[in-house]
Motif scaffolding. Structure first.
Motif, mmCIF file in Angstrom:
data_model
loop_
_atom_site.group_PDB
_atom_site.id
_atom_site.type_symbol
_atom_site.label_atom_id
_atom_site.label_comp_id
_atom_site.label_asym_id
_atom_site.label_seq_id
_atom_site.Cartn_x
_atom_site.Cartn_y
_atom_site.Cartn_z
ATOM 1 N N SER A 61 1.210 -0.749 0.067
ATOM 2 C CA SER A 61 0.330 -0.170 -0.516
ATOM 3 C C SER A 61 1.011 1.279 -0.170
ATOM 4 O O SER A 61 1.377 1.153 0.739
ATOM 5 C CB SER A 61 -0.732 -0.052 1.367
ATOM 6 O OG SER A 61 -1.834 0.919 1.019
ATOM 7 N N ILE A 62 0.731 2.307 -1.148
ATOM 8 C CA ILE A 62 1.801 3.026 -1.149
ATOM 9 C C ILE A 62 1.107 4.228 -1.168
ATOM 10 O O ILE A 62 -0.616 4.248 -1.246
ATOM 11 C CB ILE A 62 2.666 3.324 -2.532
ATOM 12 C CG1 ILE A 62 2.688 2.517 -3.171
ATOM 13 C CG2 ILE A 62 3.285 4.633 -2.265
ATOM 14 C CD1 ILE A 62 3.465 1.880 -4.118
ATOM 15 N N LYS A 63 1.187 5.271 0.192
ATOM 16 C CA LYS A 63 0.446 6.220 0.872
ATOM 17 C C LYS A 63 0.919 7.294 -0.489
ATOM 18 O O LYS A 63 1.878 7.393 -1.402
ATOM 19 C CB LYS A 63 0.315 6.451 2.190
ATOM 20 C CG LYS A 63 0.591 5.579 3.106
ATOM 21 C CD LYS A 63 -1.068 4.771 3.641
ATOM 22 C CE LYS A 63 -0.992 3.770 4.275
ATOM 23 N NZ LYS A 63 -2.423 3.423 4.450
ATOM 24 N N LYS A 64 -0.136 8.083 0.179
ATOM 25 C CA LYS A 64 -0.711 9.260 -1.118
ATOM 26 C C LYS A 64 0.684 10.431 -0.294
ATOM 27 O O LYS A 64 0.642 10.446 1.179
ATOM 28 C CB LYS A 64 -1.442 10.418 -1.340
ATOM 29 C CG LYS A 64 -2.500 9.633 -1.831
ATOM 30 C CD LYS A 64 -3.280 9.985 -2.837
ATOM 31 C CE LYS A 64 -4.007 9.033 -3.463
ATOM 32 N NZ LYS A 64 -5.410 10.153 -3.908
ATOM 33 N N PRO A 65 1.336 11.106 -0.554
ATOM 34 C CA PRO A 65 2.228 12.606 0.007
ATOM 35 C C PRO A 65 1.179 12.939 0.697
ATOM 36 O O PRO A 65 2.362 13.105 2.721
ATOM 37 C CB PRO A 65 2.649 13.159 -1.404
ATOM 38 C CG PRO A 65 3.015 13.133 -2.565
ATOM 39 C CD PRO A 65 1.341 11.773 -2.110
ATOM 40 N N LEU A 66 0.250 13.338 0.472
ATOM 41 C CA LEU A 66 -0.571 14.347 1.915
ATOM 42 C C LEU A 66 -0.463 13.297 3.467
ATOM 43 O O LEU A 66 -0.562 13.498 4.550
ATOM 44 C CB LEU A 66 -1.759 14.828 1.751
ATOM 45 C CG LEU A 66 -1.420 15.957 0.537
ATOM 46 C CD1 LEU A 66 -2.894 16.326 0.023
ATOM 47 C CD2 LEU A 66 -0.987 17.212 1.667
ATOM 48 N N GLU A 67 -0.924 11.792 2.587
ATOM 49 C CA GLU A 67 -1.034 11.490 4.372
ATOM 50 C C GLU A 67 0.096 10.724 4.631
ATOM 51 O O GLU A 67 1.002 10.503 5.904
ATOM 52 C CB GLU A 67 -1.540 9.729 3.348
ATOM 53 C CG GLU A 67 -2.745 9.934 2.664
ATOM 54 C CD GLU A 67 -3.338 8.355 2.115
ATOM 55 O OE1 GLU A 67 -4.539 8.330 2.125
ATOM 56 O OE2 GLU A 67 -3.028 8.153 1.090
ATOM 57 N N ILE A 68 1.603 11.023 4.072
ATOM 58 C CA ILE A 68 2.641 10.967 4.444
ATOM 59 C C ILE A 68 3.261 11.788 5.450
ATOM 60 O O ILE A 68 3.193 11.699 6.579
ATOM 61 C CB ILE A 68 3.653 10.388 3.391
ATOM 62 C CG1 ILE A 68 3.936 9.328 2.624
ATOM 63 C CG2 ILE A 68 4.916 10.467 4.623
ATOM 64 C CD1 ILE A 68 4.395 9.430 1.818
ATOM 65 N N LYS A 69 2.521 13.227 4.920
ATOM 66 C CA LYS A 69 3.393 14.095 5.597
ATOM 67 C C LYS A 69 1.989 13.979 6.880
ATOM 68 O O LYS A 69 2.570 14.735 8.545
ATOM 69 C CB LYS A 69 2.489 15.612 4.781
ATOM 70 C CG LYS A 69 3.224 16.562 5.980
ATOM 71 C CD LYS A 69 2.356 17.819 5.101
ATOM 72 C CE LYS A 69 2.941 19.072 5.993
ATOM 73 N NZ LYS A 69 2.721 18.841 7.136
#
Length: 76
Positions: A61-69
């Motif tokens: 599952s690859i998170k979107k940049p906003l989710e990572i932030k």
């Protein structure tokens, strides 16, 4: 005078001229012979310990940049 580096396998010591493939890591190299040997060791260990080899069907599952932030902001 340019610095001349002698590339060799960090595991068996064979020089670049003695092998077909020499894969570079960050601070080490490994030749195809040592890779084959490592594969044999892994297969034997898995067999001896009755462990099934991992399959490539595992979904990541690859998170979107906003989710990572958002996740990282929890640690500020």
């Amino acid at each position: 005078m340019a610095k001349q580096t002698h590339l060799h396998c960090s595991f068996c010591g064979r020089s670049r001229a003695e092998v077909k493939i020499l894969i570079a890591g960050q601070e080490a190299h490994i030749c195809e012979n040592c890779i084959e040997h490592a594969q044999e060791i892994i297969a034997q260990e898995l067999k001896d310990n009755n462990i099934q080899p991992a399959t490539n069907s595992t979904k990541i599952s690859i998170k979107k940049p906003l989710e990572i932030k958002k996740f990282l902001d929890e640690y500020v």
